[in-house]
Each structure stands twice: as structure tokens, then as C-alpha cells.
Write an enzyme that holds these catalytic residues in place. Structure first.
Site, short mmCIF file in Angstrom:
data_model
loop_
_atom_site.label_atom_id
_atom_site.label_comp_id
_atom_site.label_asym_id
_atom_site.label_seq_id
_atom_site.Cartn_x
_atom_site.Cartn_y
_atom_site.Cartn_z
N ASP A 151 -0.25 4.40 1.07
CA ASP A 151 -0.61 5.42 2.03
C ASP A 151 0.07 5.21 3.37
O ASP A 151 0.60 4.13 3.67
CB ASP A 151 -2.13 5.48 2.21
CG ASP A 151 -2.73 4.16 2.71
OD1 ASP A 151 -2.26 3.10 2.28
OD2 ASP A 151 -3.68 4.21 3.52
N HIS A 193 0.82 -1.20 0.00
CA HIS A 193 0.00 0.00 0.00
C HIS A 193 0.86 1.26 0.00
O HIS A 193 1.97 1.28 0.55
CB HIS A 193 -0.99 0.00 1.17
CG HIS A 193 -0.39 0.03 2.53
ND1 HIS A 193 0.02 1.20 3.14
CD2 HIS A 193 -0.13 -0.96 3.42
CE1 HIS A 193 0.49 0.93 4.34
NE2 HIS A 193 0.42 -0.37 4.55
N GLU A 228 -5.18 1.98 2.67
CA GLU A 228 -5.06 0.80 3.53
C GLU A 228 -5.19 1.16 5.00
O GLU A 228 -5.67 0.34 5.80
CB GLU A 228 -3.71 0.10 3.28
CG GLU A 228 -3.60 -1.28 3.91
CD GLU A 228 -3.10 -1.26 5.36
OE1 GLU A 228 -3.22 -2.31 6.04
OE2 GLU A 228 -2.60 -0.21 5.81
N GLU A 264 4.23 -6.03 3.75
CA GLU A 264 4.07 -5.45 5.08
C GLU A 264 5.32 -5.72 5.93
O GLU A 264 5.97 -6.75 5.77
CB GLU A 264 2.85 -6.04 5.78
CG GLU A 264 1.52 -5.60 5.21
CD GLU A 264 1.09 -4.22 5.70
OE1 GLU A 264 1.84 -3.61 6.50
OE2 GLU A 264 0.01 -3.76 5.29
#
Length: 371
Positions: free
Chosen positions: A80, A78, A140, A169
Site C-alpha cells: 500500500d 508492503h 501498512e 523499506e
């Protein structure tokens, strides 16, 4: 005469994943403001990756190889971040204990170092051993119904077919399988208003809620082994509201709880656990619910990935978008640089060595004939 607008930010993967991490972090992209960084990522792909077909959905970008390989791997991250708090632009610092170079600033851990590795490899790997679907998505860090990944999956389901998925992640450069599910519920107790000088005429909703909170404080979370990995559950109060005025007995008190549940539980079972625990509350309203994801480490591609990286997998306690892939029947793991305990912290920082290790491991696996 108006001043010329600021030039659009430019990214240069040729400088390597470490410098690309710095460049990505220095483009502010708090949730809801991902346009500039999405534009920059798309520009790199269209200019430097002719081997990829690129699709854009809002501020989500999907780039795919079409090599006719037997298997396909999706790799996502992601764009953001949570809000900035005087921690951009990034800066380098030395870790006092290890002497290692760290990049410090918003997004370094969650998760632009992982995004940098993905973008670099997307540009460079024109002939991987498997077909690849690279995904960079918006929204996200906010409510799940706003997720750019979820939106793009609904709009372009064909583009998300895969045999295995990797989320970049932060995982400290290790592999974290699956993830816990998450549920939020609003628990409410009612009372009756009265003047506080005559409190016996009312019913104090805050004090009624206290009995539930006392029980919650004594709650012992379960540890549940799923496919060989141990997940830790949790049920915690995260918000409370109540009261009318300083001289009024309150007639309502609500508190919000967050239940993190093992991926072996269904969402229906998770809801039953919470409703049973608060069975004597006046109201229990489920306000958010997302399933977990089993580790999926028994899938052939997952086993080969674990062997190639050479680290012992752990359970992922927090919820991540591996759950969205799992819901599609695609086994998925988390693998990225950065300590997840530093995600969202004001002193967020990522070791340069973890960025380099993640890049080497992922590159080697994607180029190996046995991937």
C-alpha cells in the site's frame, strides 16, 4: 450495453526490477485498496514460481520455499501507499546534480521499488542457499491494528518462523538496523466556560495547555546507543484542538503528542516517560503504542548479510515492521532502495542505480553458500 471492465493489471518480472517498479507503481494501491495489486502479485507467483508454496490472507501474500535448508530468511514488503496527489503514472527524470535517472511518482520510495526487487528474486531464485519466506502485505500506512502483516502472523504463525528477516523499506541502499518505538498520547487540560467579556468568571483551558506546550518546546531529545547504533528520540506535539466559539472561554483543550523512543526502552518505560513529563495534565490517554526493535546485528545471519552488502549499518529512526519480527524473536533489518526522507512526499523518486544495487546485493547473498 455495459462496457467491458478494465483488464486486471499484469506484471512482468522478465523485464527486470526497474521496469517492474514502474509497473507496480502504476497500479494504484492506497491503503484499503490493495486488491488489484495483490491479485497481480499472486498471479505472477502462481504462474511463474512453481518452486514456491503460496498462501493468501486477505490482500497479504506469503510465498515459501520448502528446500529443507538449515536456515530460513523472511523478506517482506508492503503493497500500500499513502494517498496519490497527481503523482501517477510514474515518469523518468534526470537528477540535475548527478545526471542519474530517477523514477518519480507515488510509491517509488515507499516502497514499491523494494517490492519489485523482492518479487523479481522470488520468481528467479528457485535454489537459494537458505529457505525463503517472501511476504507482501496490505495496510501498512494506517493504524497498526489494521496491518495485514500483523493479521497474517496471527492467522498463520507457522508460516512466519525464520532465523532472520529483511524489510525492503527505503534505506538509501544501506542497512538500517532495528527501529525506534512509537507512542501517541492525548493530553487534555480542563477549564470552565464563561463569556469572553467576563473572562475572569471562567478558566481558559487553552491557556492552561500553553504552559505544557511551552515546556514541550524546550524538551531536548535523547540520543541512545543500542548495540552500537545511535538512535535519536523525539517528543513532539502533532495535533491540537480546543475552543467553543469566538466569544466563549474554552473549557477543554487537548493536544496529541508523538514519542519516538529508542528500542532499548520497553513500552511500559515509554509510557512512564510520557506520563511523568505531563504529570500535571488533567488527563493523559495513550492512543497508540508500538515497541521498537533492537538492531539484532549480532545474529550470525545478520553479520553475514552486513559483510555481503558491504555497507556500514545505521539506526532506523522511524517505526517499521521489523518490530513485528523482533517481537517473534527474529532479528530484522531494513534494506531497500530509496531515500526515506522522500517517503510520502509528492516528489517521491527513486534512483535507478539503487534499485539495481539492492537487487544485485540481495541476489548475491541469497545465492552464496555462506548465507
Amino acid at each position: 450495453m455495459n462496457a467491458d471492465p478494465s483488464p486486471a493489471p499484469r506484471l512482468d518480472p522478465a523485464l527486470g526490477a526497474v521496469e517492474l517498479t514502474r509497473q507496480l507503481c502504476d497500479i494504484p494501491s492506497v491503503s484499503g485498496d490493495e486488491r488489484a495489486i495483490a491479485d497481480a502479485v499472486e498471479a505472477v507467483l502462481r504462474e511463474r514460481a512453481p518452486h514456491l508454496s503460496v498462501t493468501r490472507d486477505g490482500d497479504t501474500i506469503i510465498a515459501r520455499t520448502e528446500l529443507g535448508r538449515e536456515r530460513r530468511v523472511a523478506i517482506a514488503g508492503h503493497l500500500d501507499t499513502v494517498p496519490i496527489n497527481d503523482n501517477l503514472p510514474v515518469r523518468d527524470e534526470l537528477d540535475a546534480a548527478t545526471g542519474e535517472t530517477m523514477i518519480r511518482g507515488r510509491g517509488t520510495v515507499d516502497m514499491k521499488a523494494g517490492v519489485a526487487v523482492q518479487l523479481l528474486l522470488a520468481v528467479e531464485l528457485a535454489e537459494p542457499a537458505v529457505d525463503l519466506t517472501w511476504i507482501w502485505y496490505d495496510h501498512e500506512e494506517v493504524a497498526s491494528d489494521l496491518s495485514g502483516l500483523g493479521r497474517a502472523m496471527r492467522h498463520h504463525p507457522r508460516l512466519f518462523a525464520a532465523d532472520f528477516a529483511i524489510l525492503g523499506e527505503p534505506s538509501n541502499g544501506t542497512i538500517e538496523g532495528g527501529c525506534n518505538g512509537t507512542l501517541r498520547a492525548r493530553v487534555t487540560m480542563h477549564g470552565r466556560r464563561a463569556h469572553s467579556a467576563r473572562s475572569w468568571m471562567g478558566v481558559n483551558a487553552i491557556q492552561r495547555a500553553g504552559a505544557l506546550l511551552d515546556r514541550l518546546a524546550r524538551y531536548e531529545a535523547e540520543r541512545i546507543v543500542v548495540d552500537g547504533l545511535e538512535y535519536r528520540e523525539g517528543l513532539n506535539a502533532v495535533r491540537i484542538e480546543g475552543g467553543v466559539a469566538g466569544n466563549v472561554i474554552p473549557d477543554r483543550c487537548s493536544f496529541e503528542v508523538n514519542y519516538r523512543f529508542a528500542p532499548s526502552r520497553s513500552t511500559d518505560e515509554a509510557e512512564r516517560v510520557v506520563r511523568d513529563f505531563f504529570s500535571d495534565a488533567d488527563e493523559v490517554e495513550i492512543v497508540d503504542l508500538a515497541p521498537g526493535a533492537r538492531p539484532g546485528l549480532d545474529a550470525p545471519l545478520a553479520r553475514r548479510f552486513v559483510e555481503a552488502v558491504g555497507v556500514e549499518p545505521n539506526a532506523k529512526f522511524g517505526w517499521t515492521d521489523v518490530a513485528r519480527f523482533s517481537a517473534l524473536g527474529i532479528p530484522a533489518v531494513n534494506f531497500g532502495p530509496g531515500d526515506p526522507l522522500l517517503a510520502h512526499a509528492d516528489d517521491e523518486r527513486v534512483p535507478v542505480s539503487q534499485i539495481e544495487f539492492t537487487e544485485r546485493a540481495l541476489r548475491a547473498w541469497l545465492q552464496a553458500s555462506e548465507a
